[in-house]
Design an enzyme around this catalytic site. Structure first.
Site, PDB file in Angstrom:
ATOM      1  N   PRO A   2       5.811   1.323  -3.683  1.00  0.00           N
ATOM      2  CA  PRO A   2       5.132   0.147  -4.224  1.00  0.00           C
ATOM      3  C   PRO A   2       4.225  -0.499  -3.188  1.00  0.00           C
ATOM      4  O   PRO A   2       4.551  -0.537  -2.015  1.00  0.00           O
ATOM      5  CB  PRO A   2       6.276  -0.811  -4.569  1.00  0.00           C
ATOM      6  CG  PRO A   2       7.522  -0.028  -4.399  1.00  0.00           C
ATOM      7  CD  PRO A   2       7.229   1.058  -3.436  1.00  0.00           C
ATOM      8  N   GLU A   3       3.102  -0.992  -3.633  1.00  0.00           N
ATOM      9  CA  GLU A   3       2.234  -1.797  -2.788  1.00  0.00           C
ATOM     10  C   GLU A   3       2.336  -3.238  -3.268  1.00  0.00           C
ATOM     11  O   GLU A   3       3.181  -3.557  -4.092  1.00  0.00           O
ATOM     12  CB  GLU A   3       0.799  -1.253  -2.830  1.00  0.00           C
ATOM     13  CG  GLU A   3       0.741   0.200  -2.351  1.00  0.00           C
ATOM     14  CD  GLU A   3      -0.657   0.775  -2.274  1.00  0.00           C
ATOM     15  OE1 GLU A   3      -1.598   0.012  -2.005  1.00  0.00           O
ATOM     16  OE2 GLU A   3      -0.806   1.981  -2.481  1.00  0.00           O
ATOM     17  N   LYS A  61       4.259  -6.401   1.527  1.00  0.00           N
ATOM     18  CA  LYS A  61       5.226  -5.629   0.746  1.00  0.00           C
ATOM     19  C   LYS A  61       6.666  -6.054   1.036  1.00  0.00           C
ATOM     20  O   LYS A  61       7.600  -5.463   0.503  1.00  0.00           O
ATOM     21  CB  LYS A  61       5.061  -4.135   1.051  1.00  0.00           C
ATOM     22  CG  LYS A  61       3.656  -3.612   0.747  1.00  0.00           C
ATOM     23  CD  LYS A  61       3.435  -2.238   1.327  1.00  0.00           C
ATOM     24  CE  LYS A  61       1.954  -2.009   1.572  1.00  0.00           C
ATOM     25  NZ  LYS A  61       1.701  -0.770   2.320  1.00  0.00           N
ATOM     26  N   HIS A 101      20.806   6.733  -7.939  1.00  0.00           N
ATOM     27  CA  HIS A 101      20.610   6.375  -6.531  1.00  0.00           C
ATOM     28  C   HIS A 101      20.914   4.911  -6.258  1.00  0.00           C
ATOM     29  O   HIS A 101      20.301   4.294  -5.400  1.00  0.00           O
ATOM     30  CB  HIS A 101      19.190   6.728  -6.096  1.00  0.00           C
ATOM     31  CG  HIS A 101      18.892   8.188  -6.210  1.00  0.00           C
ATOM     32  ND1 HIS A 101      19.447   9.122  -5.372  1.00  0.00           N
ATOM     33  CD2 HIS A 101      18.139   8.880  -7.092  1.00  0.00           C
ATOM     34  CE1 HIS A 101      19.036  10.329  -5.713  1.00  0.00           C
ATOM     35  NE2 HIS A 101      18.231  10.207  -6.762  1.00  0.00           N
ATOM     36  N   ARG A 121      14.900   7.658  -1.907  1.00  0.00           N
ATOM     37  CA  ARG A 121      14.601   8.263  -0.603  1.00  0.00           C
ATOM     38  C   ARG A 121      15.110   7.450   0.586  1.00  0.00           C
ATOM     39  O   ARG A 121      14.987   7.897   1.739  1.00  0.00           O
ATOM     40  CB  ARG A 121      13.102   8.492  -0.467  1.00  0.00           C
ATOM     41  CG  ARG A 121      12.603   9.571  -1.402  1.00  0.00           C
ATOM     42  CD  ARG A 121      11.091   9.692  -1.372  1.00  0.00           C
ATOM     43  NE  ARG A 121      10.603  10.223  -0.115  1.00  0.00           N
ATOM     44  CZ  ARG A 121       9.304  10.299   0.187  1.00  0.00           C
ATOM     45  NH1 ARG A 121       8.413   9.858  -0.664  1.00  0.00           N
ATOM     46  NH2 ARG A 121       8.919  10.797   1.318  1.00  0.00           N
ATOM     47  N   ARG A 290      -1.625  12.058   5.501  1.00  0.00           N
ATOM     48  CA  ARG A 290      -1.478  11.939   4.049  1.00  0.00           C
ATOM     49  C   ARG A 290      -2.808  12.253   3.416  1.00  0.00           C
ATOM     50  O   ARG A 290      -3.664  12.869   4.041  1.00  0.00           O
ATOM     51  CB  ARG A 290      -0.988  10.550   3.668  1.00  0.00           C
ATOM     52  CG  ARG A 290      -1.799   9.447   4.305  1.00  0.00           C
ATOM     53  CD  ARG A 290      -1.260   8.107   3.949  1.00  0.00           C
ATOM     54  NE  ARG A 290       0.181   8.065   4.196  1.00  0.00           N
ATOM     55  CZ  ARG A 290       0.936   7.021   4.017  1.00  0.00           C
ATOM     56  NH1 ARG A 290       0.392   5.923   3.575  1.00  0.00           N
ATOM     57  NH2 ARG A 290       2.219   7.045   4.270  1.00  0.00           N
TER      58      ARG A 290
END
Length: 306
Positions: A2-3, A61, A101, A121, A290
């Site tokens: 998310p940003e 964030k 998760h 993650r 990236r």
DNA sequence: ATCTACACCTGACCGC
DNA sequence: TGCGGTCAGGTGTAGA
């Protein structure tokens, strides 16, 4: 993942749904999600249990919940939450099936609901952190200028009332770095991630590796405007989502991905070129380990860049 | 003081 | 069906 727009969507959801609630108990399913408390999860659990959630705040964030302790006094610490790339904060009823998760559960008193932290993650996490003063120069100190110590190094974001483009410009002028590297540096301008960096650069017609110090004043203003616009539009749409990983507090995902002009659009025609009667295909290029997406026609490779 | 590279994790997807 | 490689929206930090 998310940003800023996604985090703000979640923050607003938390403020609306759990502000005022007392945390009855805390269950930690994975110590790794506690970051700095990971060797002492009991410290986390004991200090949080019995606290009332009094507010949900955000810078870039990072998000944090302010608390009253069991005696009703404002706690000198806050619950800091970062969603990382895959974190979700969900409000669910107690009987709602456990997510695969699920990492941390805050049981809320006088209700059958829970605040759940889910993170595939484990790039995200939560921890308790001391609140410190961060009053902007020229302002009177007030409670609203308290931030967690771990958030103090984060620059104000483009949606912050004290966002100062002049400070950003100063940083741009005193580095040899490319403009995208600066946009992603959370100590320069916060809240911008890979998606919105690429979208803002596309709007401002700038190559990601354009040396930041070579931007004219007008180009810099156009870039700041593009960042604010793209984030504002994404926020209005409830954020960006490519898959089921990003969801707001109710578990719904945003719609901004339908509005992307450059990010993830490799091989697609640049919409601006198309409108001008020209075909130019968006390319994907490796940058900072990236991907960067740009239009080779309107975002030309600058001289002096790689 | 800056800046870069990498580690931290899991899972989806693609080609063989 | 399985295996290996690649990719994914972030950030703290070790080391250059």
């Amino acid at each position: 993942m998310p940003e800023l727009p996604e985090v703000e969507t979640v923050r607003a959801g938390v403020a609306e749904h759990v502000r005022g609630c007392i945390i009855r108990s805390v269950r930690v399913h994975d110590n790794r999600s506690l970051r700095r408390h990971n060797t002492d999860p009991e410290d986390f659990t004991l200090r949080l249990a019995g606290c009332r959630i009094t507010g949900a705040h955000r810078r870039g964030k990072y998000m944090w919940l302010t608390l009253d302790d069991a005696d009703g006094e404002p706690a000198p610490y806050a619950l800091v939450i970062h969603l990382g790339m895959s974190g979700q904060l969900l409000v669910k009823t107690n009987d709602f099936p456990v997510e695969k998760h699920l990492k941390v559960v805050l049981e809320l008193s006088e209700t059958n609901r829970q605040l759940r932290f889910v993170d595939q993650r484990i790039f995200g996490g939560m921890f308790l952190d001391e609140l410190v003063d961060d009053t902007p120069a020229g302002q009177h100190s007030a409670a609203r200028f308290l931030v967690p110590a771990s958030v103090k190094h984060i620059a104000r974001d483009p949606l912050d009332e004290f966002f100062d483009p002049g400070r950003v410009r100063t940083r741009f002028l005193r580095t040899a770095s490319g403009v995208k590297r600066l946009l992603l540096d959370q100590s320069v301008i916060s809240g911008v991630g890979n998606i919105y960096a690429d979208e803002a650069l596309w709007r401002a017609k700038l190559h990601y590796d354009r040396p930041a110090k070579t931007l004219s004043a007008a180009q810099f203003r156009a870039l700041m405007k593009a960042v604010q616009e793209v984030m504002g539009e994404a926020l209005a749409a409830g954020g960006t989502s490519f898959d089921a990983l990003y969801v707001n507090i109710n578990g719904q995902s945003g719609y901004f991905d339908r509005s992307l002009n450059a990010y993830s659009q490799a091989g697609a025609p640049c919409p601006r070129c198309l409108a001008a009667g020209r075909t130019s295909l968006i390319v994907r290029e490796p940058f900072m380990g990236r991907s960067s997406y740009r239009c080779p026609h309107c975002q030309r490779t600058p001289r002096g860049a790689r």
